[in-house]
Every structure is written in structure tokens, then in C-alpha cells.
Write a protein that holds these residues in place. Sequence first.
Motif, mmCIF file in Angstrom:
data_model
loop_
_atom_site.group_PDB
_atom_site.id
_atom_site.type_symbol
_atom_site.label_atom_id
_atom_site.label_comp_id
_atom_site.label_asym_id
_atom_site.label_seq_id
_atom_site.Cartn_x
_atom_site.Cartn_y
_atom_site.Cartn_z
ATOM 1 N N VAL A 105 56.173 10.217 45.465
ATOM 2 C CA VAL A 105 55.721 11.419 44.749
ATOM 3 C C VAL A 105 54.800 11.149 43.556
ATOM 4 C CG1 VAL A 105 57.802 12.694 45.422
ATOM 5 C CG2 VAL A 105 57.767 11.476 43.229
ATOM 6 N N THR A 106 54.574 9.867 43.242
ATOM 7 C CA THR A 106 53.808 9.592 42.017
ATOM 8 C C THR A 106 52.366 9.201 42.332
ATOM 9 O OG1 THR A 106 54.251 7.207 41.905
ATOM 10 C CG2 THR A 106 55.916 8.670 40.948
ATOM 11 N N HIS A 126 50.725 2.993 37.714
ATOM 12 C CA HIS A 126 52.105 3.454 37.865
ATOM 13 C C HIS A 126 52.929 2.380 38.570
ATOM 14 C CE1 HIS A 126 55.605 5.722 38.995
ATOM 15 N NE2 HIS A 126 55.213 6.663 38.166
ATOM 16 N N LYS A 165 55.531 2.366 40.481
ATOM 17 C CA LYS A 165 55.864 2.606 41.899
ATOM 18 C C LYS A 165 54.608 2.675 42.750
ATOM 19 C CE LYS A 165 57.893 6.587 43.008
ATOM 20 N NZ LYS A 165 59.054 7.508 43.152
ATOM 21 N N SER A 179 63.772 8.307 42.715
ATOM 22 C CA SER A 179 64.489 7.783 41.552
ATOM 23 C C SER A 179 65.985 7.819 41.860
ATOM 24 C CB SER A 179 64.151 8.586 40.298
ATOM 25 O OG SER A 179 64.942 9.741 40.249
ATOM 26 N N LYS A 209 68.135 10.986 42.237
ATOM 27 C CA LYS A 209 67.936 11.948 43.330
ATOM 28 C C LYS A 209 68.810 11.688 44.552
ATOM 29 C CE LYS A 209 63.375 13.117 41.641
ATOM 30 N NZ LYS A 209 61.935 12.953 41.741
ATOM 31 N N ASN A 232 60.865 1.636 37.104
ATOM 32 C CA ASN A 232 59.831 2.335 36.369
ATOM 33 C C ASN A 232 60.052 1.931 34.928
ATOM 34 O OD1 ASN A 232 58.157 4.068 34.913
ATOM 35 N ND2 ASN A 232 58.097 5.547 36.579
ATOM 36 N N ARG A 239 62.888 20.752 32.010
ATOM 37 C CA ARG A 239 62.922 20.350 33.412
ATOM 38 C C ARG A 239 63.715 19.057 33.524
ATOM 39 N NH1 ARG A 239 61.076 15.494 36.479
ATOM 40 N NH2 ARG A 239 61.535 16.152 38.594
ATOM 41 N N GLN A 290 65.325 16.156 36.645
ATOM 42 C CA GLN A 290 65.419 15.771 38.043
ATOM 43 C C GLN A 290 66.738 16.340 38.599
ATOM 44 O OE1 GLN A 290 64.082 11.496 38.698
ATOM 45 N NE2 GLN A 290 64.685 11.439 36.556
ATOM 46 N N PHE A 347 59.249 17.089 41.047
ATOM 47 C CA PHE A 347 58.251 16.437 40.190
ATOM 48 C C PHE A 347 56.877 17.113 40.312
ATOM 49 C CE2 PHE A 347 55.511 12.476 39.561
ATOM 50 C CZ PHE A 347 55.718 12.394 38.202
ATOM 51 N N ASN A 394 60.563 11.889 30.693
ATOM 52 C CA ASN A 394 60.039 11.012 31.736
ATOM 53 C C ASN A 394 59.518 9.713 31.128
ATOM 54 O OD1 ASN A 394 59.409 10.415 34.518
ATOM 55 N ND2 ASN A 394 59.229 12.631 34.794
ATOM 56 N N ASN A 441 54.758 8.240 34.118
ATOM 57 C CA ASN A 441 54.784 9.574 34.727
ATOM 58 C C ASN A 441 54.149 10.615 33.819
ATOM 59 O OD1 ASN A 441 55.833 9.063 37.251
ATOM 60 N ND2 ASN A 441 57.959 9.302 36.615
ATOM 61 N N LEU A 494 64.550 5.379 34.109
ATOM 62 C CA LEU A 494 64.168 5.954 35.399
ATOM 63 C C LEU A 494 63.818 4.780 36.301
ATOM 64 C CD1 LEU A 494 61.912 9.080 35.929
ATOM 65 C CD2 LEU A 494 61.993 7.193 37.555
HETATM 66 C C1 LMR Z 1 60.680 12.671 38.490
HETATM 67 O O1 LMR Z 1 61.012 13.501 39.345
HETATM 68 O O2 LMR Z 1 60.439 12.975 37.323
HETATM 69 C C2 LMR Z 1 60.540 11.231 38.886
HETATM 70 O O3 LMR Z 1 61.647 10.864 39.649
HETATM 71 C C3 LMR Z 1 59.275 11.035 39.661
HETATM 72 C C4 LMR Z 1 59.134 9.604 40.073
HETATM 73 O O4 LMR Z 1 59.210 9.329 41.264
HETATM 74 O O5 LMR Z 1 58.935 8.772 39.182
#
Ligand code: LMR
Length: 328
Positions: free
Chosen positions: A33-34, A39, A41, A91, A94, A146, A169, A171, A192, A209, A213, A234
Motif C-alpha cells: 500500500v505504500t 520508503h 517497504k 503492518s 493489521k 519501517n 485516524r 490502523q 491507508f 505514522n 509514510n 510500525l
Molecule cells: C498505515 O496503514 O498507516 C500503514 O500500515 C501503511 C504501511 O503499509 O506502512
Amino acid sequence: ILKAACVAAVASLPSVAFAACDEGEIVVKFSHVTNTDKHPKGIAAALLEKRINEEMDGKMCLEVFPNSTLYNDNKVLEAMLQGDVQLAAPSLSKFEKFTKQFRIFDLPFMFKNIEAVEAFQASDSGQAMLDSMQRRGLQGLAYWHNGMKQMSANKPLLLPTDANGLKFRVQSSDVLVAQMEAMGGSPQKMAFSEVYGALQQGVVDGQENTWSNIYGKKFFEVQDGITETDHGILDYLLVTSVDWLDGLPEDVREEFLTIVAEVTATRNAESTSVNLAARQSIIDAGGVVRTLSEDQREAWVTAMKPVWAQFAEDVGQENIDAAQSINA
Ligand code: LMR
């Protein structure tokens, strides 16, 4: 010098380098998702893609789908169990539908830095957690770093009381919900990919975050500033399905797992520098970064740490003790 040159080469990989797979190759779809660059990841996924496609040519073919272009983190694990995607690195926050064990990583101020996280992950308890979802069909392959989380909002946050009444917000983790409630905030779980819009439109007031991110998705542009709280971590689980991994021919599986382990070691060693560069890029782009005095930081610890007691049963007191002895 050699190391620096390598990092620069990896960081400049093209962001949409989808390999055209040849007939007969095992196709591996990796959804995340990033961002792809600047970054931890994104860079690690690109390096994995490059190495698999070069070294396992004719046997395996990896395609990375970054930036939530294939699945959001809340859909990707189901998709994996259906065989629609073979790799993901959500992450650790999740995985709640699959295991409560990872909750230890979300507890605020549990780990003092990423080295402490790494030591815990390398311990017997950390390694056993990689196998904790096998019954549910998921196999953890490696922890990908991360970094430490920072707090941002549409007003300055220097004391936890500044967060009173703000919508944050988070996760999809009940620990993070409890953490924001402990500061008097109203947490809202959200994907995200929706955070920037939600901050911009005032659906939420703030978020937490990592630097990479916050920079990669430009959250700093729609926030008053970012407070360097380093209050949590994270990290990611590089995960696949038990069935898919078991179904690979043994020699292919071994080669694949060796490359995964090497990419993990190489990129985990660089995660902090990637985040520090993102922090600097935020400042260079005009973003505001606030640091805390000792006393201010202590106030955040005092406000957030009671959350541990709520989840001690889920994560196991022995794991909390192990994490704390690493921190010492
Ligand atoms: C988020 O949802 O803020 C993070 O898990 C996104 C990520 O993959 O770093």
C-alpha cells in the motif's frame, strides 16, 4: 562507499518495473500500500522483485503492485487465502482478525527503538509468532522494518492533553484505538489510501505514522505539524499462504526463501536512514517538525502506558517482560 552506492542504486529503481513473466514461470503477485521509493517497504519490495526476476529467471516471476493499486490492507489477506495474491507485507497492526499476538508491537512505548524491535523479533518468542497463523492458512516469512511512529494533527501537539477531543485516524487495531482514547482523542479505523483525503477534508484531525509514510503520502501538507514522539513502532510481516508455499517445488522454495532472507537483512539495516531522510525531506518541503522536552515526553508516556494493562492477557505478560528486558 560500496554500501552507499548499492543503496542509491536500489532507491532509483523504476517504480513500475513490472516484469513480463515467461511461460512456465511461477507468477508471484506482491500487493502493498505504500510508495515505491524513499520508503523502507517500497525499496525492499523492489529489491525482492529485482533479485527474484534476475536470479530465478525461468522458474519464478515476481510482480509488485504498490500504492494500494491491487488491494487495500484490509482485503489483501482474504485475497491471499483465495490464491489471488501470493505476497503482502501489511503492518503488524493489521492482523487482528488472524492473531492477537502481534498486539505487543502496537503497545505504546513498548520498544525504545527499532534495534529493540529487531532483537525481540529475533528471539524465540518473535520467531514463533511467524508461525502463529498457520492454522488460519497464513505463513509469516520475515519481519520488515519501517520505524518509529510520530503524531500529527491540525493543531500543535506538545502534550497529550492537546489531543483532547481530536479525531485521529488509526490502523485497524484495537490497541491503537485504546491508545488514542487514552489521550482523550476519538479514533477512527481507516485504510491507508484514504488518510490524505480524510485529513484534507477534516474527516479526521490527526494521525500517527512513520516519517516515510508521512512524507510519502504528503500528510504533512494537510497537518499543522508533526510531533516527534517516537511513541510506537510500525513494522511489517512479509506474509504468504501456507498452501502456496507448501506447493512450491522444494528447490524453488529454498531459493525463494534464501533471497527473502537476504533482502530482509539488507533492507532492515537501512530502514532508519530511509526514515531520517524522509524526516529531512518533510522539513525541506516546508513541513513543521516539533520535538519534545524530557518532561513533555514523559507526559505522553504517562498518558499512554496504562493501555498495556488492557492487553496484557492477549499478548502475554512473559512477552511484555521479554520486550522490556531488551529495552533495558
Ligand atoms: C498505515 O496503514 O498507516 C500503514 O500500515 C501503511 C504501511 O503499509 O506502512
